[in-house]
Design an enzyme around this catalytic site. Structure first.
Site, PDB file in Angstrom:
ATOM      1  N   GLY A  11       0.813  -1.219   0.000  1.00  0.00           N
ATOM      2  CA  GLY A  11       0.000   0.000   0.000  1.00  0.00           C
ATOM      3  C   GLY A  11       0.843   1.263   0.000  1.00  0.00           C
ATOM      4  O   GLY A  11       2.077   1.220  -0.023  1.00  0.00           O
ATOM      5  N   GLN A  12       0.153   2.402   0.075  1.00  0.00           N
ATOM      6  CA  GLN A  12       0.875   3.670  -0.107  1.00  0.00           C
ATOM      7  C   GLN A  12       1.665   4.126   1.138  1.00  0.00           C
ATOM      8  O   GLN A  12       2.737   4.696   0.998  1.00  0.00           O
ATOM      9  CB  GLN A  12      -0.015   4.754  -0.679  1.00  0.00           C
ATOM     10  CG  GLN A  12      -1.275   5.048   0.070  1.00  0.00           C
ATOM     11  CD  GLN A  12      -1.658   6.511  -0.047  1.00  0.00           C
ATOM     12  OE1 GLN A  12      -1.018   7.272  -0.774  1.00  0.00           O
ATOM     13  NE2 GLN A  12      -2.667   6.928   0.692  1.00  0.00           N
ATOM     14  N   ALA A  14       3.085   2.141   3.230  1.00  0.00           N
ATOM     15  CA  ALA A  14       4.250   1.245   3.208  1.00  0.00           C
ATOM     16  C   ALA A  14       5.289   1.736   2.206  1.00  0.00           C
ATOM     17  O   ALA A  14       6.504   1.651   2.458  1.00  0.00           O
ATOM     18  CB  ALA A  14       3.813  -0.177   2.863  1.00  0.00           C
ATOM     19  N   ARG A  88     -12.627   2.261   3.679  1.00  0.00           N
ATOM     20  CA  ARG A  88     -14.075   2.467   3.691  1.00  0.00           C
ATOM     21  C   ARG A  88     -14.573   2.580   2.250  1.00  0.00           C
ATOM     22  O   ARG A  88     -14.113   3.435   1.499  1.00  0.00           O
ATOM     23  CB  ARG A  88     -14.423   3.744   4.464  1.00  0.00           C
ATOM     24  CG  ARG A  88     -15.921   3.820   4.766  1.00  0.00           C
ATOM     25  CD  ARG A  88     -16.328   5.169   5.300  1.00  0.00           C
ATOM     26  NE  ARG A  88     -15.823   5.395   6.645  1.00  0.00           N
ATOM     27  CZ  ARG A  88     -16.499   6.076   7.573  1.00  0.00           C
ATOM     28  NH1 ARG A  88     -17.691   6.553   7.333  1.00  0.00           N
ATOM     29  NH2 ARG A  88     -15.967   6.289   8.742  1.00  0.00           N
ATOM     30  N   ARG A  94     -19.477   3.773   9.264  1.00  0.00           N
ATOM     31  CA  ARG A  94     -18.337   3.505  10.156  1.00  0.00           C
ATOM     32  C   ARG A  94     -18.489   2.133  10.830  1.00  0.00           C
ATOM     33  O   ARG A  94     -17.531   1.404  10.997  1.00  0.00           O
ATOM     34  CB  ARG A  94     -18.245   4.618  11.217  1.00  0.00           C
ATOM     35  CG  ARG A  94     -16.987   4.510  12.077  1.00  0.00           C
ATOM     36  CD  ARG A  94     -16.776   5.721  12.953  1.00  0.00           C
ATOM     37  NE  ARG A  94     -15.760   5.451  13.966  1.00  0.00           N
ATOM     38  CZ  ARG A  94     -14.458   5.626  13.800  1.00  0.00           C
ATOM     39  NH1 ARG A  94     -14.000   6.057  12.653  1.00  0.00           N
ATOM     40  NH2 ARG A  94     -13.620   5.340  14.776  1.00  0.00           N
ATOM     41  N   ASN A 101     -13.118  -4.674   9.456  1.00  0.00           N
ATOM     42  CA  ASN A 101     -11.743  -4.710   9.953  1.00  0.00           C
ATOM     43  C   ASN A 101     -11.629  -5.505  11.243  1.00  0.00           C
ATOM     44  O   ASN A 101     -10.579  -6.064  11.533  1.00  0.00           O
ATOM     45  CB  ASN A 101     -11.189  -3.300  10.104  1.00  0.00           C
ATOM     46  CG  ASN A 101     -10.678  -2.812   8.761  1.00  0.00           C
ATOM     47  OD1 ASN A 101      -9.933  -3.523   8.098  1.00  0.00           O
ATOM     48  ND2 ASN A 101     -11.109  -1.643   8.346  1.00  0.00           N
ATOM     49  N   ASP A 155      -1.717  12.860  14.338  1.00  0.00           N
ATOM     50  CA  ASP A 155      -2.619  13.909  14.845  1.00  0.00           C
ATOM     51  C   ASP A 155      -1.827  14.908  15.691  1.00  0.00           C
ATOM     52  O   ASP A 155      -2.028  16.119  15.594  1.00  0.00           O
ATOM     53  CB  ASP A 155      -3.730  13.272  15.680  1.00  0.00           C
ATOM     54  CG  ASP A 155      -4.451  12.181  14.903  1.00  0.00           C
ATOM     55  OD1 ASP A 155      -4.968  12.484  13.826  1.00  0.00           O
ATOM     56  OD2 ASP A 155      -4.465  11.028  15.350  1.00  0.00           O
ATOM     57  N   HIS A 183      -8.470   7.896  17.537  1.00  0.00           N
ATOM     58  CA  HIS A 183      -8.027   8.493  16.265  1.00  0.00           C
ATOM     59  C   HIS A 183      -9.269   8.593  15.367  1.00  0.00           C
ATOM     60  O   HIS A 183      -9.524   7.729  14.526  1.00  0.00           O
ATOM     61  CB  HIS A 183      -6.944   7.624  15.622  1.00  0.00           C
ATOM     62  CG  HIS A 183      -6.620   8.043  14.219  1.00  0.00           C
ATOM     63  ND1 HIS A 183      -5.987   9.219  13.918  1.00  0.00           N
ATOM     64  CD2 HIS A 183      -6.867   7.458  13.026  1.00  0.00           C
ATOM     65  CE1 HIS A 183      -5.855   9.323  12.607  1.00  0.00           C
ATOM     66  NE2 HIS A 183      -6.388   8.271  12.043  1.00  0.00           N
TER      67      HIS A 183
HETATM   68  P1  NAX Z   1      -3.644   1.473   1.007  1.00  0.00           P
HETATM   69  O1  NAX Z   1      -5.054   1.124   0.604  1.00  0.00           O
HETATM   70  O2  NAX Z   1      -2.754   2.175   0.059  1.00  0.00           O
HETATM   71  O3  NAX Z   1      -2.900   0.131   1.449  1.00  0.00           O
HETATM   72  C1  NAX Z   1      -3.476  -0.806   2.290  1.00  0.00           C
HETATM   73  C2  NAX Z   1      -2.859  -2.144   1.965  1.00  0.00           C
HETATM   74  O4  NAX Z   1      -3.332  -3.079   2.917  1.00  0.00           O
HETATM   75  C3  NAX Z   1      -3.258  -2.664   0.576  1.00  0.00           C
HETATM   76  O5  NAX Z   1      -2.105  -3.043  -0.144  1.00  0.00           O
HETATM   77  C4  NAX Z   1      -4.145  -3.861   0.912  1.00  0.00           C
HETATM   78  O6  NAX Z   1      -4.055  -4.892  -0.064  1.00  0.00           O
HETATM   79  C5  NAX Z   1      -3.573  -4.292   2.252  1.00  0.00           C
HETATM   80  N1  NAX Z   1      -4.447  -5.111   3.053  1.00  0.00           N
HETATM   81  C6  NAX Z   1      -5.786  -5.022   3.213  1.00  0.00           C
HETATM   82  N2  NAX Z   1      -6.222  -6.001   4.016  1.00  0.00           N
HETATM   83  C7  NAX Z   1      -5.145  -6.688   4.408  1.00  0.00           C
HETATM   84  C8  NAX Z   1      -4.945  -7.822   5.237  1.00  0.00           C
HETATM   85  N3  NAX Z   1      -5.968  -8.444   5.799  1.00  0.00           N
HETATM   86  N4  NAX Z   1      -3.687  -8.290   5.424  1.00  0.00           N
HETATM   87  C9  NAX Z   1      -2.636  -7.688   4.819  1.00  0.00           C
HETATM   88  N5  NAX Z   1      -2.756  -6.629   4.002  1.00  0.00           N
HETATM   89  C10 NAX Z   1      -4.000  -6.136   3.814  1.00  0.00           C
HETATM   90  O7  NAX Z   1      -3.807   2.239   2.387  1.00  0.00           O
HETATM   91  P2  NAX Z   1      -2.750   3.213   3.098  1.00  0.00           P
HETATM   92  O8  NAX Z   1      -2.927   4.579   2.578  1.00  0.00           O
HETATM   93  O9  NAX Z   1      -1.414   2.593   3.053  1.00  0.00           O
HETATM   94  O10 NAX Z   1      -3.340   3.229   4.593  1.00  0.00           O
HETATM   95  C11 NAX Z   1      -3.275   2.090   5.423  1.00  0.00           C
HETATM   96  C12 NAX Z   1      -4.180   2.269   6.620  1.00  0.00           C
HETATM   97  O11 NAX Z   1      -3.705   3.359   7.419  1.00  0.00           O
HETATM   98  C13 NAX Z   1      -5.625   2.606   6.293  1.00  0.00           C
HETATM   99  O12 NAX Z   1      -6.478   1.834   7.132  1.00  0.00           O
HETATM  100  C14 NAX Z   1      -5.741   4.078   6.663  1.00  0.00           C
HETATM  101  O13 NAX Z   1      -7.061   4.429   7.018  1.00  0.00           O
HETATM  102  C15 NAX Z   1      -4.817   4.133   7.847  1.00  0.00           C
HETATM  103  N6  NAX Z   1      -4.319   5.458   8.254  1.00  0.00           N
HETATM  104  C16 NAX Z   1      -4.148   5.674   9.562  1.00  0.00           C
HETATM  105  C17 NAX Z   1      -3.612   6.849  10.041  1.00  0.00           C
HETATM  106  C18 NAX Z   1      -3.407   7.059  11.499  1.00  0.00           C
HETATM  107  O14 NAX Z   1      -3.014   8.180  11.865  1.00  0.00           O
HETATM  108  N7  NAX Z   1      -3.621   6.082  12.372  1.00  0.00           N
HETATM  109  C19 NAX Z   1      -3.276   7.970   9.115  1.00  0.00           C
HETATM  110  C20 NAX Z   1      -3.040   7.509   7.722  1.00  0.00           C
HETATM  111  C21 NAX Z   1      -4.016   6.457   7.238  1.00  0.00           C
HETATM  112  O15 NAX Z   1      -5.223   7.086   6.922  1.00  0.00           O
END
Ligand code: NAX
Length: 325
Positions: A11-12, A14, A88, A94, A101, A155, A183
């Site tokens: 993902g992004q 990462a 989402r 939500r 999840n 945050d 969060h």
């Molecule tokens: P992306 O959608 O770019 O990447 C998520 C990756 O997770 C994808 O490659 C997907 O195939 C993989 N994935 C999904 N289910 C999986 C599973 N069961 N096992 C292994 N891999 C799995 O999302 P990205 O922008 O990288 O964000 C990742 C998460 O961070 C999201 O849930 C996002 O909401 C959360 N965030 C949390 C933040 C925080 O402050 N706590 C801020 C940034 C972000 O919004």
């Protein structure tokens, strides 16, 4: 050498994080084994990420393994960063996101329990991160429950930037500006206990109306503003926050300073339900792990907002207990 397992590795976030870990921004010169996990459908993308990591020829990067099986990816892991989560989708509430999840983190918790190091530090970033961390902790009783964390550092960083801009000072002059709670839209940036230099932040920024209104709401809305501008959610800033969170937990950064992290608080000094993964002012402890900082003043505004965030987390947990677990 430390084994660092990262989920959502294709993902992004990462894509911003992995290269920095490989460059030593997490553990300095200590050698790293990167264990990357993503869904089977992302195998090819993950392979591309592995190729680029190899092409960086990073001296500290000892080994890279890729997997779509959580138990395999977590085997013996010392540090685990859980980015992977279902986004989402259109029309999804939500509560639907929580349930979807919830199931993912039940499985990942069980996998951590079976194969990760008993001393592993587990940082959950994937949303809803507090409740996901709660589930993973619940299903991984072999691991230390105090080493499950939810990321609220982004945050905090957003709040620091905004306060420094308003005060016309440098970001490093802002201290003790942490975020309480979930969060989510109920998070509570704490301008009451924060300082700018040696002065209380509220003495420097005397506009209480702005602090309670625009400041709090801009911190809460910043993620949505980034999505509107970029068409994608925060990634570079999220990767930075994940690195800082892990480094603070390991005692490699911010020793002696307060920072935001969602943790389980035993003998909670603020009357928050102890079972929750709640963001507090935390301080790193020698040898790893964190303590919740005691003695912060909760004025009427903070107290009211913090209770709302607590109520939201209780509701999220109870929904999962009813519908998922
Ligand atoms: P992306 O959608 O770019 O990447 C998520 C990756 O997770 C994808 O490659 C997907 O195939 C993989 N994935 C999904 N289910 C999986 C599973 N069961 N096992 C292994 N891999 C799995 O999302 P990205 O922008 O990288 O964000 C990742 C998460 O961070 C999201 O849930 C996002 O909401 C959360 N965030 C949390 C933040 C925080 O402050 N706590 C801020 C940034 C972000 O919004």
């Amino acid at each position: 050498m430390k084994k660092v397992a990262v989920t959502g590795a294709a993902g992004q976030i990462a894509y911003s994080l992995l290269f920095r870990i490989a460059a030593g921004d997490l553990l300095g010169r200590e050698k790293v084994h990167l264990s990357l996990l993503d869904l089977p459908s992302m195998r090819q993308v993950l392979e591309g990420v592995r190729m680029e990591l190899e092409d960086g020829a990073y001296p500290v990067l000892e080994t890279i393994t890729c997997s779509s099986k959580a138990e395999e990816a977590f085997e013996g892991a010392d540090l685990v960063i859980l980015l992977g989560a279902k986004p989402r989708g259109p029309g999804m509430e939500r509560r639907d996101l929580l349930s979807a999840n919830g199931l993912v983190f039940v499985e990942q918790g069980k996998a951590l329990n079976r194969s990760a190091s008993a001393d592993a530090h587990v940082l959950v970033v994937g949303n809803p991160c507090n409740t996901n961390a709660w589930i993973a902790r619940y299903f991984a009783p072999r691991l230390n429950p105090l080493r499950f964390y939810a990321m609220t550092r982004l945050d905090q960083n957003r709040a620091i930037f905004l306060a420094s801009k308003k005060a016309g000072c440098r970001v490093e002059e802002v201290h003790d500006l942490i975020v309480w709670g979930n969060h989510s839209q109920t998070q509570v940036p704490d301008f009451v206990n924060a300082k700018i230099g040696r002065r209380a932040l509220c003495e420097v920024i005397q506009d209480r109306h702005w602090l309670e209104g625009e400041f709090v709401s801009q911190v809460r809305q910043r993620g949505a503003a980034v999505i509107r501008a970029r068409g994608k959610s925060s990634a570079g800033s999220a990767a930075e926050a994940a690195l800082l969170s892990m480094r603070s937990v390991l005692g490699l950064h911010d020793m002696g300073k307060a920072f935001s992290l969602g943790v389980t608080s035993v003998e909670n000094p603020y009357g928050i339900e102890e079972d929750l993964i709640f963001s507090y002012p935390c301080r790193g402890r020698e040898g790893g792990c964190v303590d919740v900082v005691r003695g912060w003043v909760l004025d009427a505004f903070l107290d009211k907002e913090i209770r709302l965030s607590e109520a939201e987390l209780v509701e999220e947990r109870d929904l999962l207990l009813r519908e998922v677990i």
